[in-house]
Design a protein around this motif. Structure first.
Motif, PDB file in Angstrom:
ATOM      1  N   MET A 210      52.993  14.594   1.352  1.00 29.48           N
ATOM      2  CA  MET A 210      52.010  15.637   1.658  1.00 29.48           C
ATOM      3  C   MET A 210      52.518  16.554   2.774  1.00 29.48           C
ATOM      4  SD  MET A 210      49.595  15.373  -0.519  1.00 29.48           S
ATOM      5  CE  MET A 210      50.934  14.877  -1.628  1.00 29.48           C
ATOM      6  N   LYS A 211      53.220  16.008   3.729  1.00 27.92           N
ATOM      7  CA  LYS A 211      53.790  16.848   4.792  1.00 27.92           C
ATOM      8  C   LYS A 211      54.812  17.816   4.204  1.00 27.92           C
ATOM      9  CE  LYS A 211      54.968  18.756   8.544  1.00 27.92           C
ATOM     10  NZ  LYS A 211      54.107  19.798   9.139  1.00 27.92           N
ATOM     11  N   ARG A 212      55.631  17.326   3.281  1.00 24.04           N
ATOM     12  CA  ARG A 212      56.618  18.211   2.663  1.00 24.04           C
ATOM     13  C   ARG A 212      55.941  19.276   1.793  1.00 24.04           C
ATOM     14  NH1 ARG A 212      59.536  13.214   2.342  1.00 24.04           N
ATOM     15  NH2 ARG A 212      58.841  12.853   0.197  1.00 24.04           N
ATOM     16  N   ARG A 213      54.839  18.895   1.166  1.00 27.38           N
ATOM     17  CA  ARG A 213      54.125  19.826   0.288  1.00 27.38           C
ATOM     18  C   ARG A 213      53.343  20.870   1.089  1.00 27.38           C
ATOM     19  NH1 ARG A 213      50.816  18.097  -5.158  1.00 27.38           N
ATOM     20  NH2 ARG A 213      49.826  20.105  -5.595  1.00 27.38           N
ATOM     21  N   PHE A 214      52.854  20.477   2.274  1.00 28.88           N
ATOM     22  CA  PHE A 214      52.076  21.381   3.121  1.00 28.88           C
ATOM     23  C   PHE A 214      52.756  21.504   4.486  1.00 28.88           C
ATOM     24  CE2 PHE A 214      49.080  19.485   0.126  1.00 28.88           C
ATOM     25  CZ  PHE A 214      48.385  20.601  -0.353  1.00 28.88           C
ATOM     26  N   PRO A 215      53.902  22.162   4.542  1.00 28.94           N
ATOM     27  CA  PRO A 215      54.669  22.202   5.793  1.00 28.94           C
ATOM     28  C   PRO A 215      53.927  22.899   6.930  1.00 28.94           C
ATOM     29  CG  PRO A 215      55.566  23.753   4.188  1.00 28.94           C
ATOM     30  CD  PRO A 215      54.571  22.902   3.461  1.00 28.94           C
ATOM     31  N   GLU A 216      52.966  23.768   6.602  1.00 24.60           N
ATOM     32  CA  GLU A 216      52.234  24.485   7.644  1.00 24.60           C
ATOM     33  C   GLU A 216      51.168  23.605   8.300  1.00 24.60           C
ATOM     34  OE1 GLU A 216      49.800  24.723   3.970  1.00 24.60           O
ATOM     35  OE2 GLU A 216      51.938  24.872   4.442  1.00 24.60           O
ATOM     36  N   LEU A 217      50.793  22.521   7.651  1.00 28.46           N
ATOM     37  CA  LEU A 217      49.800  21.614   8.215  1.00 28.46           C
ATOM     38  C   LEU A 217      50.452  20.670   9.219  1.00 28.46           C
ATOM     39  CD1 LEU A 217      47.408  20.231   5.420  1.00 28.46           C
ATOM     40  CD2 LEU A 217      46.754  21.454   7.488  1.00 28.46           C
ATOM     41  N   HIS A 218      49.789  20.433  10.336  1.00 25.24           N
ATOM     42  CA  HIS A 218      50.191  19.396  11.282  1.00 25.24           C
ATOM     43  C   HIS A 218      49.622  18.094  10.736  1.00 25.24           C
ATOM     44  CE1 HIS A 218      50.166  16.875  14.879  1.00 25.24           C
ATOM     45  NE2 HIS A 218      50.903  17.764  15.515  1.00 25.24           N
TER      46      HIS A 218
END
Length: 349
Positions: A210-218
């Motif tokens: 999920m971090k890789r999919r949503f790089p803008e999210l902390h």
């Protein structure tokens, strides 16, 4: 001597950016992370982000229970976790939290208890991502504090690979820029809250994806993390933060005492012996104000986990701190049973 050490320590404490502090945080835990627990944890780490126990929005807005927001400024950086499902009510509660000095307002979308479900909040909210997004948007409009969400990877028979990305996309579109993901499903029927912390299998890999999919999210990860070494590994693999719960509570000396140098790269490891001495004047003030000693010392039982004398330390505080007239000098007496050891350093890990 303890008073002087505490005074010196408090002078270097400042309200810090919660996003930077979120590199390592202590999970909000009902009946555990109260103000006395947080004071102890702050003595152990200058930089880790601390959370309140969950406070319900109805209690603040309808019940007028503003005392639930009380905290010592020394606890900063500090986040308020809210429970609720009414956007307007959550917005009002978030505004109260900001006025009380909290730099982050967190929405609980992960608790599976029956009591929380009956209020239509907690993990049950993961069944209605558009509604969570509406809550986030309302809170964002009402406060300048950062609005975050703590969630599970899914509930019941949901497919996390499908549900979690949709959930994150919707809350991000509503203005949430930081999320804490407990890497287990929540089973709303058939498992107790305690079983929900252990039985559903962990999926740390999904959170990393999920971090890789949503790089803008902390993205911070929670669930099954028991050591700073494990926390550092997850950070090295690309996550923005790690949230630790039970391990930080039951063995705070090991998890929080060494966090500043090992996770944040600044400051020194804290000696639990010194921290215990610094708790003496704090406990004395609490008792002098009409409180009971055990309200403070119950959070200190695991401070010396694994050290010679730890059992005697726990026994003295457990058996005697709740007695009428028990004073802060009991902490000093219990300390005499604990063998001093060298403070952990990075080379010793």
């Amino acid at each position: 001597m303890a008073d002087a050490a505490l005074a010196r320590y408090e002078t270097v404490m400042m309200k810090q950016d919660v996003r930077q502090a979120a590199r390592l945080s202590v999970a909000p835990m009902m009946d555990w992370t109260d103000r006395h627990c947080r004071y102890l944890h702050r003595l152990l780490s200058c930089h880790a982000l601390l959370y309140t126990e969950m406070v319900t929005a109805p209690a603040l807005v309808r019940g007028g229970a503003r005392h639930l927001l009380d905290h010592d400024p020394f606890e900063q950086p500090l986040a308020l976790q809210l429970g609720g499902s009414d956007p307007d009510e959550l917005a009002q509660a978030a505004q109260m939290g900001e006025q009380a000095g909290y730099g982050e307002i967190n929405l609980n979308c992960g608790c599976p208890s029956d009591r929380v479900q009956s209020g239509s909040f907690g993990a049950v909210l993961m069944l209605d991502a558009p509604h969570v997004a509406a809550c986030v948007a309302a809170m964002r409009r009402a406060t300048a504090a950062e609005v975050t969400v703590k969630c599970r990877i899914g509930v019941d028979d949901q497919d996390p690979e499908r549900v979690l990305p949709d959930f994150l996309e919707q809350i991000a579109a509503a203005g949430c820029t930081r999320v804490i993901i407990h890497a287990r499903k929540a089973w709303l029927q058939g498992l107790s809250p305690k079983e929900n912390r252990d039985i559903p299998p962990l999926d740390h890999g999904l959170v990393l994806r999920m971090k890789r999919r949503f790089p803008e999210l902390h993205v911070s990860i929670n669930g099954g993390i028991a050591s700073l070494a494990q926390a550092r590994d997850l950070l090295d693999r690309g996550l923005d933060g790690v949230m630790i719960g039970r391990a930080a509570y039951h063995d705070p000396g090991a998890v929080l005492g060494a966090a500043d140098p090992l996770i944040f790269g600044r400051g020194e490891a804290r000696d639990p012996m010194e921290v215990a001495r610094m708790m003496v004047p704090y406990a004395a003030r609490h008792v002098a104000a009409g409180g009971r000693l055990h309200q403070v010392t119950r959070h200190m039982l695991g401070l010396f986990a694994g050290r010679p004398g730890a059992r005697a330390w726990r026994r003295i505080l457990s058996e005697r701190a709740n007695r009428p007239g028990a004073g802060a000098e009991l902490i000093e007496e219990a300390l005499e049973t604990v063998a001093p050891v060298a403070v952990m350093s990075e080379s010793a890990e």
